[in-house]
Design a protein around this motif. Sequence first.
Motif, short mmCIF file in Angstrom:
data_model
loop_
_atom_site.label_atom_id
_atom_site.label_comp_id
_atom_site.label_asym_id
_atom_site.label_seq_id
_atom_site.Cartn_x
_atom_site.Cartn_y
_atom_site.Cartn_z
N ARG A 9 -0.51 5.45 -7.57
CA ARG A 9 -1.31 6.58 -7.09
C ARG A 9 -2.81 6.39 -7.34
O ARG A 9 -3.54 7.34 -7.53
N ASN A 10 -3.23 5.13 -7.36
CA ASN A 10 -4.65 4.82 -7.40
C ASN A 10 -4.84 3.47 -6.71
O ASN A 10 -3.88 2.84 -6.27
N SER A 11 -6.06 3.03 -6.63
CA SER A 11 -6.33 1.81 -5.85
C SER A 11 -6.65 0.60 -6.73
O SER A 11 -7.26 -0.35 -6.25
N ILE A 12 -6.23 0.61 -7.97
CA ILE A 12 -6.58 -0.50 -8.86
C ILE A 12 -6.00 -1.84 -8.38
O ILE A 12 -6.71 -2.86 -8.36
N VAL A 13 -4.75 -1.85 -7.96
CA VAL A 13 -4.15 -3.12 -7.49
C VAL A 13 -4.80 -3.53 -6.17
O VAL A 13 -5.11 -4.71 -5.97
N LEU A 14 -5.03 -2.58 -5.29
CA LEU A 14 -5.69 -2.88 -4.02
C LEU A 14 -7.08 -3.45 -4.26
O LEU A 14 -7.47 -4.45 -3.65
N ASN A 15 -7.84 -2.86 -5.16
CA ASN A 15 -9.18 -3.36 -5.46
C ASN A 15 -9.14 -4.78 -6.01
O ASN A 15 -9.93 -5.64 -5.60
N GLY B 224 -6.51 11.17 0.13
CA GLY B 224 -7.25 10.17 0.89
C GLY B 224 -6.99 8.75 0.40
O GLY B 224 -7.83 7.88 0.58
N MET B 225 -5.83 8.55 -0.23
CA MET B 225 -5.49 7.24 -0.79
C MET B 225 -4.06 6.86 -0.44
O MET B 225 -3.25 7.73 -0.13
N PHE B 226 -3.79 5.57 -0.56
CA PHE B 226 -2.42 5.11 -0.44
C PHE B 226 -1.70 5.37 -1.76
O PHE B 226 -2.34 5.46 -2.81
N LEU B 227 -0.38 5.46 -1.72
CA LEU B 227 0.38 5.68 -2.95
C LEU B 227 0.30 4.47 -3.87
O LEU B 227 0.42 4.60 -5.08
N GLY B 228 0.10 3.30 -3.33
CA GLY B 228 -0.06 2.10 -4.15
C GLY B 228 1.27 1.45 -4.48
O GLY B 228 2.31 1.80 -3.94
N GLU B 229 1.22 0.50 -5.37
CA GLU B 229 2.40 -0.26 -5.77
C GLU B 229 3.41 0.66 -6.45
O GLU B 229 3.05 1.67 -7.05
N TYR B 230 4.67 0.26 -6.39
CA TYR B 230 5.76 1.07 -6.94
C TYR B 230 6.41 0.34 -8.10
O TYR B 230 6.66 -0.86 -8.04
N SER B 231 6.68 1.08 -9.17
CA SER B 231 7.34 0.51 -10.34
C SER B 231 8.76 1.04 -10.43
O SER B 231 8.97 2.25 -10.53
N LEU C 186 0.83 -1.20 0.00
CA LEU C 186 0.00 0.00 0.00
C LEU C 186 0.87 1.26 0.00
O LEU C 186 0.45 2.31 -0.44
N HIS C 187 2.06 1.13 0.53
CA HIS C 187 2.99 2.24 0.77
C HIS C 187 2.34 3.26 1.71
O HIS C 187 1.46 2.92 2.47
N SER C 188 2.75 4.50 1.63
CA SER C 188 2.27 5.46 2.62
C SER C 188 0.91 6.04 2.21
O SER C 188 0.52 6.01 1.05
N TYR C 189 0.23 6.58 3.20
CA TYR C 189 -1.10 7.15 3.02
C TYR C 189 -0.97 8.63 2.71
O TYR C 189 -0.30 9.38 3.42
N ASN C 190 -1.61 9.08 1.65
CA ASN C 190 -1.60 10.49 1.26
C ASN C 190 -2.87 11.15 1.77
O ASN C 190 -3.97 10.87 1.30
N ARG C 191 -2.73 12.02 2.74
CA ARG C 191 -3.89 12.66 3.36
C ARG C 191 -4.63 13.59 2.39
O ARG C 191 -5.83 13.77 2.51
#
Length: 164
Positions: free
Chosen positions: A40-46, A25-32, A17-22
């Motif tokens: 910078r979106n929740s597609i992988v999390l979803n 209101g989302m996590f930074l997401g996976e890193y490439s 998830l990496h860090s939370y961006n206040r």
Amino acid sequence: MRDYLLFCNYCRMFTLLHSYNRETGMFLGEYSLLHNEYTRNSIVLNRFLLAHVGHVMRVIPSKTEEFQEIICTAAHFLQDDIDKFVEESLALEKYKERDRRSEREIGLVQLYILEHLLVHELENITEIRASTPAEGQVLLGRELGLKRALELLRSALAEKQALE
């Protein structure tokens, strides 16, 4: 700042998830590493949540032994597709920025058209001759109103150009 991962106990699989961006209101997401960027979106999390419906999951904070153990031993969900998701995310951001720029340019064109229409209307008003003093007052009020509108419009255009 703390990073997190979401871990499925049943599948022994995780997603970062990496860090939370206040602000968003989302996590930074996976890193490439390839793109040096987060999704910078929740597609992988979803997708992770949908793939693990009914499984027991835990959020694990970084800087813990458990975090390090999971990173080293568990499977990384959609690891081979992360670069593709980041690329799509970057392309979407570029598209949104291009769309914002085109909206601004359209708005600017509309302001110039409005300015032209106001100038034309002002010219028409100044050519009309009043037949009564009351009509003269009405025409004078319309003329002053159009001049003020042009003044405000030109001021807004000047500020817009100063900002660029």
